[in-house]
Design an enzyme around this catalytic site. Structure first.
Site, short mmCIF file in Angstrom:
data_model
loop_
_atom_site.label_atom_id
_atom_site.label_comp_id
_atom_site.label_asym_id
_atom_site.label_seq_id
_atom_site.Cartn_x
_atom_site.Cartn_y
_atom_site.Cartn_z
N ARG A 44 10.93 0.48 -6.39
CA ARG A 44 12.25 -0.13 -6.17
C ARG A 44 12.43 -1.28 -7.14
O ARG A 44 13.46 -1.47 -7.73
CB ARG A 44 12.37 -0.61 -4.72
N LYS A 142 0.56 9.90 5.03
CA LYS A 142 0.47 9.40 6.38
C LYS A 142 0.67 7.90 6.40
O LYS A 142 0.50 7.28 5.35
CB LYS A 142 -0.87 9.80 7.02
N HIS A 172 -6.04 13.24 3.87
CA HIS A 172 -6.97 13.35 2.75
C HIS A 172 -8.36 13.80 3.17
O HIS A 172 -9.13 14.28 2.35
CB HIS A 172 -7.01 12.05 1.93
N LYS A 176 -11.67 16.52 1.21
CA LYS A 176 -13.04 16.11 0.87
C LYS A 176 -13.92 17.34 0.73
O LYS A 176 -13.83 18.27 1.54
CB LYS A 176 -13.61 15.20 1.97
N GLU A 210 -16.77 2.81 9.69
CA GLU A 210 -16.39 2.10 8.48
C GLU A 210 -16.96 0.69 8.53
O GLU A 210 -16.96 0.06 9.58
CB GLU A 210 -14.87 2.00 8.36
N ASP A 229 -4.39 5.49 13.46
CA ASP A 229 -4.76 5.46 12.04
C ASP A 229 -5.83 6.51 11.69
O ASP A 229 -5.81 7.07 10.61
CB ASP A 229 -5.28 4.05 11.70
N HIS A 234 -7.36 12.24 10.99
CA HIS A 234 -8.64 12.64 10.40
C HIS A 234 -9.63 13.24 11.42
O HIS A 234 -10.18 14.31 11.21
CB HIS A 234 -9.31 11.46 9.71
N LYS A 333 -13.86 0.03 12.78
CA LYS A 333 -13.95 -0.80 11.57
C LYS A 333 -14.99 -1.89 11.80
O LYS A 333 -15.28 -2.26 12.94
CB LYS A 333 -12.60 -1.43 11.29
C1 BG6 Z 1 -7.10 6.08 5.94
C2 BG6 Z 1 -6.94 4.98 6.95
O1 BG6 Z 1 -6.30 7.17 6.27
O2 BG6 Z 1 -8.45 6.48 5.88
C3 BG6 Z 1 -7.85 3.81 6.61
O3 BG6 Z 1 -5.59 4.55 6.98
C4 BG6 Z 1 -9.27 4.28 6.45
O4 BG6 Z 1 -7.77 2.80 7.61
C5 BG6 Z 1 -9.35 5.45 5.50
O5 BG6 Z 1 -10.04 3.19 5.96
C6 BG6 Z 1 -10.74 6.04 5.46
O6 BG6 Z 1 -10.83 7.00 4.46
P1 BG6 Z 1 -12.20 7.30 3.70
O7 BG6 Z 1 -11.85 8.40 2.76
O8 BG6 Z 1 -12.61 6.03 3.03
O9 BG6 Z 1 -13.17 7.71 4.76
#
Ligand code: BG6
Length: 493
Positions: A44, A142, A172, A176, A210, A229, A234, A333
């Site tokens: 933008r 997402k 995503h 992987k 994480e 999230d 995932h 986290k």
């Molecule tokens: C994202 C989340 O979709 O995936 C993040 O929004 C998260 O919070 C991330 O850290 C983790 O992805 P990866 O590929 O690092 O395991």
């Protein structure tokens, strides 16, 4: 790969710099794409071109090991930056010119790496400008909304302009390498698939740990939390790949039909199971690798937030194959290490034949998705030597790094190429998203109605252990995971 035009909305955003441009670099390096393809980085804000391209280059150098200067130069030559503000119905001359030069019969990918609230407006704008061709498709990042209603609204808005076979909803995790290997592991190995059921399997555990906190995404994250999230997308996608029936073909709809059946079979939570089968937690300040870490509230600079940064769930897939088998899902986290793992715990042998009746540990298949990608199969073996049957558990290990030297392509490389190819297998279909929200809402609603509190855990610890331990079932089934974690800590040390 056919030549394509890629238009990235949010072209000045973190995702574009961290994932999209590097993915294009690697695909160009591997000669899967060529420099006739064009990329429009849309923002933008108006950026002076040299300054913007300088930022793209700097980030590429940051995220790429051993930069190939020729390929880097070629990629930079393919990217043009332009300003488009759909809300104001405005775009700059560069955008006009870029679209004027676009060929209508070329694959045209609109990648919407913006908040979902902007998707409808962007699609309407593109339609009004007549930029949507027969060869257009759209990629949606997402999160698609924050509950069933808002996600349905976004999907409705996009559906006015794109039919479902042109919509690519990214998760995503599906891109992987090790996640894709789940398909091969299950469907190219007879021994596993034969015992992949409630008769042979005691429980299945999916963990995505994480070590990072919420970083600079605090404002966003606080609106979502770990359940929305990570679990809604995932973890549920991983669960689907583990639990689904073999599809008849490896075709997008065949695979997605099977995943959908799993999502529909997930047992909803009620006012009792919300207390006994779910844990939500939030990190307080603590230490990771000796370094002081702030609490979540300090991270987001808001001191009354009840957003969860950790979730543990026990659930069931109520169908013929999985009747009675608990699935444990965990994510959080600021845990001590980053690792994602799926553990299939097989049942105990029905009878211990050996005279000393020492513990026989169950067979366990561990699939380490990241990092240090690996597959381990634990079995009991006899300790050599005289003096009766002494035995202990031992693992057959397949470490990817020992056998595959090539760099693993990042998930985004595969996913972007699949969009250009028109292969939707690794993207979520609308009904999947809907079904996963329907189930997730049974948690969200019950958390709220039953006032389920967050259990605090120290940053750098393995989550709200006390709660898990005081609930016997959770504890018993979680015990081996803690052992694995202890072992890892030992290794890390
Ligand atoms: C994202 C989340 O979709 O995936 C993040 O929004 C998260 O919070 C991330 O850290 C983790 O992805 P990866 O590929 O690092 O395991």
């Amino acid at each position: 790969m056919d030549d394509f035009d890629l238009i990235v909305f949010g072209g000045d955003g973190d995702l574009a710099f961290r994932k999209i441009y590097p993915a294009l670099y690697y695909r160009l390096l591997e000669k899967q794409i060529n420099n006739r393809s064009r990329i429009l980085a849309v923002s933008r804000r108006e950026y002076e071109s040299t300054a913007f391209m300088g930022r793209v280059e700097e980030n590429l150098r940051n995220y790429i090991d051993e930069v190939n200067e020729k390929v880097l130069g070629e990629l930079l030559g393919m990217i043009t930056n332009a300003s488009i503000d759909p809300g104001k119905g405005k775009q700059d001359e560069t955008a006009d010119k870029w679209f004027d030069q676009a060929e209508a019969d070329r694959i045209r990918v609109f990648y919407l790496a913006t908040p979902a609230t902007a998707f409808g407006g962007i699609c309407a704008y593109l339609d009004e400008k007549t930029y949507l061709t027969d060869h257009s498709r759209v990629v949606l990042e997402k999160p698609l909304g924050r509950d069933l209603k808002s996600s349905e609204e976004v999907n409705d808005q996009v559906a006015e302009y794109f039919s479902e076979d042109r919509i690519y909803r990214i998760d995503h995790y599906l891109g992987k390498e090790t996640v894709q290997n789940l398909m091969v592991l299950r469907f190219a190995n007879n021994i596993f698939e034969r015992s992949w059921n409630a008769q042979e399997i005691d429980n299945i555990q999916i963990t995505v740990a994480e070590s990072l906190g919420v970083g600079s995404r605090g404002g966003f994250y606080d609106q979502y939390g770990a359940l929305r999230d990570m679990v809604q997308n995932h973890l549920l996608q991983l669960l689907c790949l583990i639990a689904m029936e073999p599809p008849v073909l490896l075709d997008a709809d065949e695979v997605r039909d099977e995943k959908l059946k799993v999502l529909k079979a997930l047992r909803p939570y009620d006012k009792e199971t919300i207390h006994t089968h779910t844990v939500r937690g939030q990190y307080t300040k603590g230490k990771t690798k000796g370094e002081e870490m702030p609490s979540y509230l300090e991270d987001i600079e808001k001191y009354d937030s009840s957003t969860e940064t950790f979730v543990a769930l026990k659930t069931y897939v109520d169908n013929w194959r999985w009747g009675g088998v608990p699935f444990y899902l965990r994510t959080g986290k600021r845990l001590p290490h980053r690792y994602s793992e799926i553990v299939i715990n097989f049942k105990q042998v029905p009878h211990n034949l050996f005279p000393e009746k020492k513990d026989i540990q169950n067979n366990r298949l561990t699939i380490r998705l990241q990092p240090e990608e690996r597959i381990e199969l634990q079995q009991m073996v006899k300790i050599p030597g005289p003096g009766g049957y002494r035995y202990k558990p031992f693992s057959l290990e397949l470490d990817y790094a020992d056998h595959f030297e090539d760099r693993f392509p990042d998930a985004y490389e595969r996913l972007l190429m699949d969009v250009v190819r028109g292969n939707q297998t690794l993207f979520m279909r609308r009904d999947e998203v809907k079904a996963s929200w329907e189930w997730v809402e049974t948690i969200l609603n019950n958390w709220e109605k039953q006032k389920v509190p967050n259990v605090l855990y120290e940053a750098g610890s393995w989550g709200p252990g006390d709660r898990i331990m005081s609930e016997p079932d959770f504890w018993v089934k979680s015990r081996h995971i803690l052992k694995v974690q202890k072992k890892m800590e030992g290794n890390a040390g």
